[in-house]
Design a protein around this motif. Structure first.
Motif, mmCIF file in Angstrom:
data_model
loop_
_atom_site.group_PDB
_atom_site.id
_atom_site.type_symbol
_atom_site.label_atom_id
_atom_site.label_comp_id
_atom_site.label_asym_id
_atom_site.label_seq_id
_atom_site.Cartn_x
_atom_site.Cartn_y
_atom_site.Cartn_z
ATOM 1 N N ARG A 49 -12.317 -0.542 3.943
ATOM 2 C CA ARG A 49 -11.621 -0.942 2.716
ATOM 3 C C ARG A 49 -12.654 -1.203 1.643
ATOM 4 O O ARG A 49 -13.593 -1.978 1.841
ATOM 5 C CB ARG A 49 -10.781 -2.204 2.946
ATOM 6 C CG ARG A 49 -9.982 -2.653 1.725
ATOM 7 C CD ARG A 49 -9.208 -3.936 2.025
ATOM 8 N NE ARG A 49 -8.298 -4.304 0.959
ATOM 9 C CZ ARG A 49 -8.626 -5.032 -0.117
ATOM 10 N NH1 ARG A 49 -9.875 -5.491 -0.244
ATOM 11 N NH2 ARG A 49 -7.712 -5.326 -1.038
ATOM 12 N N ASP A 65 -16.852 -8.355 3.358
ATOM 13 C CA ASP A 65 -17.620 -8.693 2.151
ATOM 14 C C ASP A 65 -18.992 -8.038 2.169
ATOM 15 O O ASP A 65 -19.995 -8.645 1.771
ATOM 16 C CB ASP A 65 -17.758 -10.215 2.004
ATOM 17 C CG ASP A 65 -16.406 -10.897 1.844
ATOM 18 O OD1 ASP A 65 -15.528 -10.307 1.198
ATOM 19 O OD2 ASP A 65 -16.243 -12.009 2.385
ATOM 20 N N THR A 106 -13.379 -3.762 -7.733
ATOM 21 C CA THR A 106 -13.527 -4.924 -8.610
ATOM 22 C C THR A 106 -14.497 -5.937 -8.014
ATOM 23 O O THR A 106 -15.406 -6.432 -8.699
ATOM 24 C CB THR A 106 -12.160 -5.584 -8.846
ATOM 25 O OG1 THR A 106 -11.271 -4.626 -9.428
ATOM 26 C CG2 THR A 106 -12.292 -6.777 -9.783
ATOM 27 N N ALA A 107 -14.310 -6.246 -6.733
ATOM 28 C CA ALA A 107 -15.218 -7.188 -6.066
ATOM 29 C C ALA A 107 -16.527 -6.526 -5.671
ATOM 30 O O ALA A 107 -17.502 -7.213 -5.346
ATOM 31 C CB ALA A 107 -14.542 -7.775 -4.832
ATOM 32 N N ASP A 142 -13.186 -2.435 -2.325
ATOM 33 C CA ASP A 142 -12.616 -3.117 -3.479
ATOM 34 C C ASP A 142 -13.565 -2.911 -4.659
ATOM 35 O O ASP A 142 -14.601 -3.580 -4.753
ATOM 36 C CB ASP A 142 -12.441 -4.608 -3.191
ATOM 37 C CG ASP A 142 -11.706 -5.341 -4.307
ATOM 38 O OD1 ASP A 142 -11.691 -4.826 -5.436
ATOM 39 O OD2 ASP A 142 -11.144 -6.423 -4.039
ATOM 40 N N GLY A 184 -14.674 3.322 -8.205
ATOM 41 C CA GLY A 184 -13.978 3.449 -6.934
ATOM 42 C C GLY A 184 -14.366 4.711 -6.187
ATOM 43 O O GLY A 184 -15.027 5.603 -6.726
ATOM 44 N N GLU A 218 -3.760 3.409 -1.033
ATOM 45 C CA GLU A 218 -4.117 2.668 -2.245
ATOM 46 C C GLU A 218 -3.260 1.431 -2.304
ATOM 47 O O GLU A 218 -2.051 1.486 -2.047
ATOM 48 C CB GLU A 218 -3.871 3.555 -3.472
ATOM 49 C CG GLU A 218 -4.222 2.908 -4.789
ATOM 50 C CD GLU A 218 -3.861 3.819 -5.937
ATOM 51 O OE1 GLU A 218 -2.964 3.449 -6.726
ATOM 52 O OE2 GLU A 218 -4.446 4.912 -6.039
ATOM 53 N N SER A 219 -3.867 0.315 -2.628
ATOM 54 C CA SER A 219 -3.114 -0.941 -2.674
ATOM 55 C C SER A 219 -3.155 -1.552 -4.064
ATOM 56 O O SER A 219 -3.839 -1.067 -4.942
ATOM 57 C CB SER A 219 -3.670 -1.929 -1.651
ATOM 58 O OG SER A 219 -5.016 -2.207 -1.908
ATOM 59 N N ARG A 273 -9.366 2.690 -9.161
ATOM 60 C CA ARG A 273 -10.083 1.424 -9.311
ATOM 61 C C ARG A 273 -9.399 0.302 -8.531
ATOM 62 O O ARG A 273 -9.904 -0.805 -8.471
ATOM 63 C CB ARG A 273 -10.194 1.054 -10.792
ATOM 64 C CG ARG A 273 -11.115 1.983 -11.582
ATOM 65 C CD ARG A 273 -11.266 1.506 -13.028
ATOM 66 N NE ARG A 273 -12.246 2.298 -13.736
ATOM 67 C CZ ARG A 273 -11.975 3.418 -14.398
ATOM 68 N NH1 ARG A 273 -10.724 3.864 -14.403
ATOM 69 N NH2 ARG A 273 -12.917 4.073 -15.021
ATOM 70 N N ALA A 274 -8.252 0.611 -7.954
ATOM 71 C CA ALA A 274 -7.582 -0.349 -7.085
ATOM 72 C C ALA A 274 -8.239 -0.315 -5.713
ATOM 73 O O ALA A 274 -8.921 0.653 -5.356
ATOM 74 C CB ALA A 274 -6.104 0.001 -6.978
ATOM 75 N N PRO A 275 -8.054 -1.366 -4.895
ATOM 76 C CA PRO A 275 -8.603 -1.328 -3.536
ATOM 77 C C PRO A 275 -8.063 -0.135 -2.755
ATOM 78 O O PRO A 275 -6.877 0.188 -2.822
ATOM 79 C CB PRO A 275 -8.133 -2.655 -2.937
ATOM 80 C CG PRO A 275 -7.970 -3.554 -4.116
ATOM 81 C CD PRO A 275 -7.463 -2.680 -5.215
ATOM 82 N N THR A 290 0.829 -1.199 0.000
ATOM 83 C CA THR A 290 0.000 0.000 0.000
ATOM 84 C C THR A 290 0.867 1.254 0.000
ATOM 85 O O THR A 290 2.028 1.228 0.413
ATOM 86 C CB THR A 290 -0.909 0.028 1.236
ATOM 87 O OG1 THR A 290 -0.100 0.032 2.416
ATOM 88 C CG2 THR A 290 -1.829 -1.176 1.256
#
Length: 648
Positions: free
Chosen positions: A587, A611, A591-592, A589, A621, A647-648, A520-522, A456
């Motif tokens: 956090r 989740d 994408t997920a 994500d 994002g 950002e990770s 768009r990254a986590p 990160t």
């Protein structure tokens, strides 16, 4: 500097703007005579410099050296430099640049691994907007960056950022409480200078005037852009440059309506202006300024193209001039003539070698019938600071684009170069897939490790410790609802400064929000907060928003219920007394399309969920974080002591 037979000296009050017949008197000295008409030049050229004819110059075969190396690629919507840009610097043994990264095109810090490349993305984020134009100043201890879009949208606002070099980790580290919004409006073409104490000066052109803003030493607060007092540079400005040296601020600008150059100076107490008349510079065009260096510390060099009409490939009129201003004198050197076809020129002073470089794009060499076309070259014209005598011709080729590409203005460093560093030249262009780079002379890069980002990286860290309780709230924080924002910087005791968001009128919630780099990254956001209030609605401990609305939100009920907002309503994970210091971590994500929420005290986790489906699409994002107390409770407040975005 003293006058010589090949230099032009003008004294204040001795210059007369005259018809063409008096141009020889206006441009005194042998160089002045050469600048007026080609027939006057032959006697003035020394035996050491042979001027090639236009035909021989333009028919010279294209050299095979100096093509540079490619990369990195540029984002499709990244702007090309239309004038000289300063986005490179030398520090910690190597060259660095602020460039667009792959993918989303955000501006990050890149390092040059060896003298022949490649450029390596360190992953350290400077500005998440691919369309932003950066300008950098390396003070020797701190990197200051101003970046802005060009359109009249809030998203194109002017931002400033500060980073320092961490030798232990061999990386750049963003300072706490940065980036900040220096102006809510865009500032295209903004120029940046920094005083030794950290005070930033920002200048931009507004129609035909120059407007200026400045910060305090911390750089966290800026004044509004405003015209200079007394109407100085308040009209008739055709182009300008800003130069800050020590505590002296200089603005060099050209007149739109007359052949004159002006230098406006702030000496710490007042603004003063001098005017110098120079034939052929009236009109609209770029201006680039630099100090001559220790050998002549009071001499200001000003590079500017003339506005004389083109006479074609045999044009002997001066096209690019370098002025040396010192007190009541101005010495004029002809850098190039119309037949040389130079454009997009930048100015670099090498104080170690006592030379000055002018880097520009030249016309491609003509081709013979049936032969392939030649690419556009980038050239270097060099002169000694002692006489500023430039050799005739377009200059030495240092770099090429591809055949058929139209090159933009070259990017050169804004600080002096030297024998150990060399001169870094970069160029982009239409139909050129990426940057083209070359290093002229010097070692340029040491043998140290060039660290790339792993894991990160911090992109925002607000601590408020650089502010005082009486200071206005940071400009980066704004109202997140239609309700007026009640937010002040306060002294929070052992935790230092903090942002206090209140709701003293007892009405709708006062919500404080700040933009964060879109990714768009986590993304992980951590906020240290203290919420108070027992009669109103939930306190918004931390909310992450995207273009489609809220993505995830941690809340605290008026009875201490800690939890988060889910797709089907509020989820309670535990309880804690109002007024307890909390650390809230979310956090997201994209994408997920899920979030993780954790709320904890110093003694353990109070509520945690994983989740969790995002409340909105979240494809782009998060781009904003918000905090605020409950509504309908005049005693409600929320104290934010620390905000960290990674950002990770």
């Amino acid at each position: 500097m003293s006058a010589t037979g090949s230099r032009t000296v003008q004294r204040l009050g001795a210059v007369v703007l005259a018809p063409v017949a008096l141009l020889g008197a206006l441009w005194m000295g042998q160089r002045a005579a050469r600048a007026v008409r080609p027939e006057a030049s032959s006697a003035a050229v020394s035996s050491a410099v042979v001027r090639p004819t236009a035909a021989s110059r333009l028919s010279t075969p294209t050299p095979t050296t100096g093509t540079g190396f490619a990369g990195p690629d540029r984002a499709a919507d990244a702007p090309e430099p239309d004038v000289h840009e300063t986005r490179t610097w030398y520090a910690a043994g190597r060259w660095w640049a602020v460039l667009n990264r792959a993918g989303d095109g955000a501006l990050t810090i890149w390092g040059l691994r060896t003298t022949t490349g490649p450029w390596v993305d360190t992953g350290v984020l400077v500005d998440d907007r691919p369309f932003a134009r950066p300008v950098v100043v390396w003070t020797g201890t701190e990197l200051v960056v101003a970046s802005s879009g060009t359109r009249d949208y809030a998203g194109h606002a002017l931002r400033t950022n500060r980073l320092t070099w961490d030798a232990g980790s061999s990386t750049w580290v963003q300072e706490a409480d940065f980036p900040v919004t220096a102006s809510g409006n865009p500032a295209p073409g903004v120029q940046l200078g920094v005083e030794p104490d950290g005070t930033e000066w920002l200048a931009r052109q507004d129609a035909d005037r120059v407007v200026v803003a400045k910060s305090g030493p911390s750089g966290l607060e800026h004044t509004r852009f405003a015209p200079l007092p007394g109407g100085i540079a308040g009209s008739d400005v055709g182009g300008f440059d800003l130069l800050v040296s020590g505590t002296t601020v200089r603005i060099a600008w050209r007149s739109k309506s007359s052949d004159s150059v002006h230098v406006t100076t702030w000496d710490g107490t007042q603004w003063t202006t001098i005017e110098r008349h120079v034939y052929g510079v009236g009109g609209i065009g770029p201006v680039t300024a630099a100090l001559a260096g220790p050998a002549a510390p009071s001499t200001l060099l000003v590079l500017l193209p003339t506005t004389l009409p083109s006479r074609g490939t045999n044009d002997r009129d001066p096209a690019l001039l370098l002025l040396a201003l010192d007190g009541d004198r101005v010495e004029t050197s002809v850098v190039s003539r119309g037949e040389d076809g130079l454009a997009g020129a930048g100015l670099v002073v090498d104080t170690d070698q006592a030379t000055v470089h002018v880097i520009a794009v030249a016309r491609p060499a003509p081709r013979d019938a049936g032969a392939p076309r030649h690419p556009s070259p980038v050239v270097d014209k060099t002169a000694d600071l002692s006489d500023l005598a430039f050799a005739p011709g377009p200059g030495a080729v240092v770099l090429y684009g591809d055949v058929g590409t139209r090159l933009a203005a070259p990017v050169v460093p804004g600080t002096a170069v030297g024998p150990t560093r060399g001169l870094l030249v970069m160029v982009a262009g239409r139909d050129l897939s990426g940057w083209r780079t070359t290093l002229v002379g010097g070692a340029g890069v040491d043998a140290g490790t060039l660290a790339q980002r792993t894991g990160t990286v911090d992109v925002v860290h607000d601590t408020f410790n650089g502010l005082q309780p009486d200071d206005p709230r940071p400009a980066a924080w704004h109202a997140g609802t239609s309700a007026a924002l009640e937010a002040d910087v306060v002294d929070a005791g052992d935790t230092g400064r903090a942002l206090l968001v209140s709701n003293t009128d007892g009405g709708p919630a006062s919500v404080a929000c700040r933009a964060i780099p879109a990714s768009r990254a986590p993304v992980v956001v951590r906020a240290d907060v203290v919420a108070k209030g027992t009669a109103g609605t939930d306190a918004k401990l931390l909310t992450l928003k995207g273009p489609d609305g809220s993505l995830a939100s941690a809340r605290l009920g008026r009875k201490g219920q800690a939890g988060w907002s889910g797709p089907h309503g509020r989820v309670i994970g535990g309880s804690v007394a109002m007024g307890t210091p909390l650390r809230v971590t979310i956090r997201v994500d994209p994408t997920a399309r899920t979030a993780t929420v954790r709320i904890e005290t110093g003694s353990g986790v109070v509520a945690e969920g994983a989740d969790i489906p995002l409340l909105a699409s979240g494809k782009a994002g998060p781009d904003e974080v918000c905090v605020g107390p409950g509504s309908n409770d005049p005693s409600a407040s929320l104290l934010l002591t620390d905000l960290l975005v990674q950002e990770s």
